[in-house]
Scaffold this motif. Structure first.
Motif, mmCIF file in Angstrom:
data_model
loop_
_atom_site.group_PDB
_atom_site.id
_atom_site.type_symbol
_atom_site.label_atom_id
_atom_site.label_comp_id
_atom_site.label_asym_id
_atom_site.label_seq_id
_atom_site.Cartn_x
_atom_site.Cartn_y
_atom_site.Cartn_z
ATOM 1 N N LYS A 8 7.227 -30.890 20.593
ATOM 2 C CA LYS A 8 7.050 -30.980 21.920
ATOM 3 C C LYS A 8 7.241 -30.035 22.859
ATOM 4 O O LYS A 8 6.440 -29.633 23.787
ATOM 5 C CB LYS A 8 7.827 -32.425 22.457
ATOM 6 N N GLY A 26 -10.995 -28.563 20.217
ATOM 7 C CA GLY A 26 -9.876 -29.275 19.903
ATOM 8 C C GLY A 26 -9.390 -29.645 18.485
ATOM 9 O O GLY A 26 -8.395 -29.186 18.061
ATOM 10 N N GLY A 42 0.050 -34.100 15.833
ATOM 11 C CA GLY A 42 -1.006 -34.999 15.984
ATOM 12 C C GLY A 42 -2.127 -34.777 17.012
ATOM 13 O O GLY A 42 -2.104 -33.914 17.831
ATOM 14 N N ASP A 43 -3.294 -35.459 16.761
ATOM 15 C CA ASP A 43 -4.591 -35.076 17.439
ATOM 16 C C ASP A 43 -4.227 -35.104 19.087
ATOM 17 O O ASP A 43 -4.502 -34.703 19.859
ATOM 18 C CB ASP A 43 -5.850 -36.008 17.006
ATOM 19 N N ALA A 44 -3.493 -36.389 19.217
ATOM 20 C CA ALA A 44 -3.250 -36.837 20.689
ATOM 21 C C ALA A 44 -2.513 -35.505 21.400
ATOM 22 O O ALA A 44 -2.734 -35.406 22.366
ATOM 23 C CB ALA A 44 -2.588 -38.206 20.626
ATOM 24 N N SER A 45 -1.689 -35.221 20.856
ATOM 25 C CA SER A 45 -0.733 -34.102 21.190
ATOM 26 C C SER A 45 -1.583 -32.770 21.552
ATOM 27 O O SER A 45 -1.228 -32.393 22.650
ATOM 28 C CB SER A 45 0.373 -33.638 20.172
ATOM 29 N N TYR A 47 -4.958 -32.657 21.881
ATOM 30 C CA TYR A 47 -5.800 -33.073 22.998
ATOM 31 C C TYR A 47 -5.281 -33.210 24.370
ATOM 32 O O TYR A 47 -5.643 -32.878 25.591
ATOM 33 C CB TYR A 47 -6.617 -34.216 22.446
ATOM 34 N N GLY A 48 -4.139 -34.048 24.506
ATOM 35 C CA GLY A 48 -3.382 -34.030 25.663
ATOM 36 C C GLY A 48 -2.797 -32.880 26.189
ATOM 37 O O GLY A 48 -2.883 -32.608 27.217
ATOM 38 N N THR A 49 -2.282 -31.880 25.793
ATOM 39 C CA THR A 49 -2.047 -30.332 25.849
ATOM 40 C C THR A 49 -3.178 -29.796 26.395
ATOM 41 O O THR A 49 -3.068 -29.078 27.562
ATOM 42 C CB THR A 49 -1.222 -29.851 24.681
ATOM 43 N N GLN A 51 -5.758 -31.134 27.974
ATOM 44 C CA GLN A 51 -6.091 -31.815 29.305
ATOM 45 C C GLN A 51 -5.103 -31.202 30.288
ATOM 46 O O GLN A 51 -5.461 -30.941 31.552
ATOM 47 C CB GLN A 51 -6.145 -33.186 29.251
ATOM 48 N N ARG A 52 -3.819 -31.204 29.926
ATOM 49 C CA ARG A 52 -2.878 -30.604 30.776
ATOM 50 C C ARG A 52 -2.950 -29.076 31.332
ATOM 51 O O ARG A 52 -3.090 -28.622 32.483
ATOM 52 C CB ARG A 52 -1.425 -30.705 30.066
ATOM 53 N N ASP A 55 -5.908 -29.070 33.560
ATOM 54 C CA ASP A 55 -5.528 -29.556 35.006
ATOM 55 C C ASP A 55 -4.944 -28.537 35.700
ATOM 56 O O ASP A 55 -4.982 -28.262 36.800
ATOM 57 C CB ASP A 55 -4.674 -30.733 34.779
ATOM 58 N N LEU B 31 -7.874 -38.159 31.770
ATOM 59 C CA LEU B 31 -7.415 -38.209 30.585
ATOM 60 C C LEU B 31 -8.058 -38.609 29.403
ATOM 61 O O LEU B 31 -8.170 -38.145 28.294
ATOM 62 C CB LEU B 31 -6.036 -39.127 30.515
ATOM 63 N N HIS B 38 -14.693 -36.294 22.295
ATOM 64 C CA HIS B 38 -13.764 -35.736 21.040
ATOM 65 C C HIS B 38 -13.832 -36.160 20.046
ATOM 66 O O HIS B 38 -13.766 -35.650 18.577
ATOM 67 C CB HIS B 38 -12.164 -35.547 21.785
ATOM 68 N N GLU B 41 -16.470 -35.289 17.815
ATOM 69 C CA GLU B 41 -16.502 -34.353 17.248
ATOM 70 C C GLU B 41 -15.719 -34.257 15.904
ATOM 71 O O GLU B 41 -15.924 -33.610 15.033
ATOM 72 C CB GLU B 41 -15.823 -33.067 18.171
ATOM 73 N N GLU B 52 -6.848 -40.306 10.995
ATOM 74 C CA GLU B 52 -6.045 -39.091 11.523
ATOM 75 C C GLU B 52 -5.598 -39.749 12.896
ATOM 76 O O GLU B 52 -4.613 -39.163 13.331
ATOM 77 C CB GLU B 52 -7.397 -38.222 11.830
ATOM 78 N N TYR B 59 -1.109 -43.388 19.809
ATOM 79 C CA TYR B 59 -1.913 -42.081 20.145
ATOM 80 C C TYR B 59 -2.021 -42.273 21.657
ATOM 81 O O TYR B 59 -1.767 -41.028 22.201
ATOM 82 C CB TYR B 59 -3.437 -42.569 19.682
ATOM 83 N N GLU B 62 1.456 -40.649 22.698
ATOM 84 C CA GLU B 62 1.318 -38.990 22.317
ATOM 85 C C GLU B 62 0.699 -38.470 23.488
ATOM 86 O O GLU B 62 1.069 -37.384 23.909
ATOM 87 C CB GLU B 62 0.935 -39.081 21.012
ATOM 88 N N LEU B 63 -0.750 -39.077 23.763
ATOM 89 C CA LEU B 63 -1.833 -38.231 24.534
ATOM 90 C C LEU B 63 -1.275 -38.128 26.176
ATOM 91 O O LEU B 63 -0.893 -36.958 26.713
ATOM 92 C CB LEU B 63 -2.637 -39.258 24.578
ATOM 93 N N ALA B 66 1.899 -35.631 26.043
ATOM 94 C CA ALA B 66 1.267 -34.440 26.031
ATOM 95 C C ALA B 66 0.592 -33.796 27.093
ATOM 96 O O ALA B 66 1.151 -32.576 27.612
ATOM 97 C CB ALA B 66 0.683 -34.143 24.649
ATOM 98 N N ALA B 67 0.076 -34.809 27.746
ATOM 99 C CA ALA B 67 -0.718 -34.367 29.053
ATOM 100 C C ALA B 67 0.255 -34.346 30.321
ATOM 101 O O ALA B 67 -0.031 -34.039 31.296
ATOM 102 C CB ALA B 67 -1.839 -35.433 29.305
ATOM 103 N N ARG B 123 3.507 -34.069 41.693
ATOM 104 C CA ARG B 123 3.054 -33.839 40.407
ATOM 105 C C ARG B 123 3.448 -32.438 39.923
ATOM 106 O O ARG B 123 3.855 -32.081 38.730
ATOM 107 C CB ARG B 123 1.411 -34.026 40.326
#
Lengths: 111, 235
Positions: A8, A26, A42-45, A47-49, A51-52, A55, B31, B38, B41, B52, B59, B62-63, B66-67, B123
């Motif tokens: 993280k 991605g 993970g994929d979410a990490s 993808y989320g990063t 997006q961050r 932004d 988000l 995605h 893809e 996955e 998920y 985590e999303l 991470a965001a 923020r």
């Protein structure tokens, strides 16, 4: 291994770094990180990063040729993203130096 | 995407959206808005979505994490997603708006929403706090990485050991390593993003000191390049 907590912490920098040479989409970034040794990422990490970073204005994206199947969304570093990466790189080296200074010299003999 | 995959992706998306139902709509849309693209893809790359992506609730957490968004009221999100996932996996599950699946008793104001939809200024503050936390985590990571580097150094008999350095695509000036203890030379190389190959040669003088290096100090090389150092062993 790289624990989730550590992952993280480094993920924002590593994702920027992975875009330094080439734009990537991605899942390609995810595979790159896993190949590099971040097996648990993970994929979410990722993808989320992304997006961050998006932004924050560090990356932009565009639809590019995906070879087969649909187009892929490629991410590219913006000038401000490159600056952020440069700063992060300095921070990273400062950190490595600081940690190195704390690691006992005897550590090198443990094998 | 095959129709099964499309169906899978749709159910997965609905569950992720449900787990983000407490977010500000604009934030949620940023988000998860591109998530469908995605996922398609991933499918096009031959990824098994179920394997996955795993559990949509996990998920989504985590999303969000991470965001840099609040991971939400954990208990409520768990409940919501369990219900949504259950509904979505049932045969002929209705594909209505995910919010319908939310069996939330208390009004949404009962949740700590101010955290999840901060003002633009707040923020930034959150981002800064996140960055500080991230930095602390990086510290811990570096300790592990260094530990690993030292650990990989088996004793003196080994002639060649390659230690991969952190990825560094930029060009780097090779530092002068001669006369330094091996461990220190390794640290210096790791810091500037270079890899190292260690060879040993018996020589008079202190054991474990760098006798020579290739390329020599001052050479400009690409980040991640291998620097060969020769270290003295007992005569």
């Amino acid at each position: 291994m790289v624990t989730p907590q550590m992952l993280k912490g480094v993920l924002p920098i590593v994702v920027l770094w992975s875009l330094a040479d080439d734009d990537a989409y991605g899942y390609a970034i995810l595979r790159k990180l896993r190949d590099a040794g971040f097996a648990g990422v993970g994929d979410a990490s990722v993808y989320g990063t992304l997006q961050r970073h998006h932004d924050a204005g560090f990356v932009t994206s565009y639809l590019g040729d995906g070879g087969q199947g649909p187009a892929r969304r490629y991410y590219t570093l913006t000038p401000s993203g490159r600056l952020a990466l440069e700063n992060a790189r300095h921070d990273w080296h400062a950190l490595v130096r600081a940690v190195s200074a704390v690691v006992p010299a005897a550590e090198g003999q443990i094998a | 995407m095959s129709s099964t995959q499309t169906q899978q992706a749709r159910q997965f998306l609905a569950a992720v959206e449900a787990a983000c139902a407490d977010l500000d709509p604009a934030e949620r849309s940023r988000l998860v808005g591109g998530l469908e693209e995605h996922l398609s893809e991933l499918s096009a790359d031959g990824v098994d979505l179920t394997a996955e992506l795993g559990d949509p609730a996990a998920y989504a957490r985590e999303l969000r994490s991470a965001a840099g968004l609040a991971t939400g009221p954990t208990v409520a999100v768990h409940t919501v997603v369990a219900a949504a996932a259950g509904a979505a996996t049932g045969p002929g599950a209705p594909t209505g708006p995910p919010t319908r699946a939310l069996p939330l008793g208390p009004p949404t104001t009962a949740m700590p929403l101010p955290v999840t939809q901060p003002a633009p200024g707040a923020r930034k503050v959150l981002l800064v706090i996140g960055a500080v936390l991230a930095f602390i985590a990086v510290l811990v990571t570096a300790a592990l990485v260094l530990g690993g580097v030292f650990f990989m150094r088996s004793s003196d008999s080994g002639v060649v050991q390659v230690t991969p350095a952190a990825p560094a695509p930029m060009s780097v000036v090779v530092p002068d390593l001669t006369g330094q203890p091996e461990a220190q030379a390794r640290q210096v190389l790791a810091e500037v993003g270079l890899s190292v190959v260690v060879e040993t040669a018996s020589a008079a003088g202190p054991v474990g000191e760098v006798l020579s290096q290739d390329p020599s100090a001052g050479t400009s090389v690409e980040g991640g390049s291998v620097i060969r150092i020769t270290v003295s062993s007992a005569p």
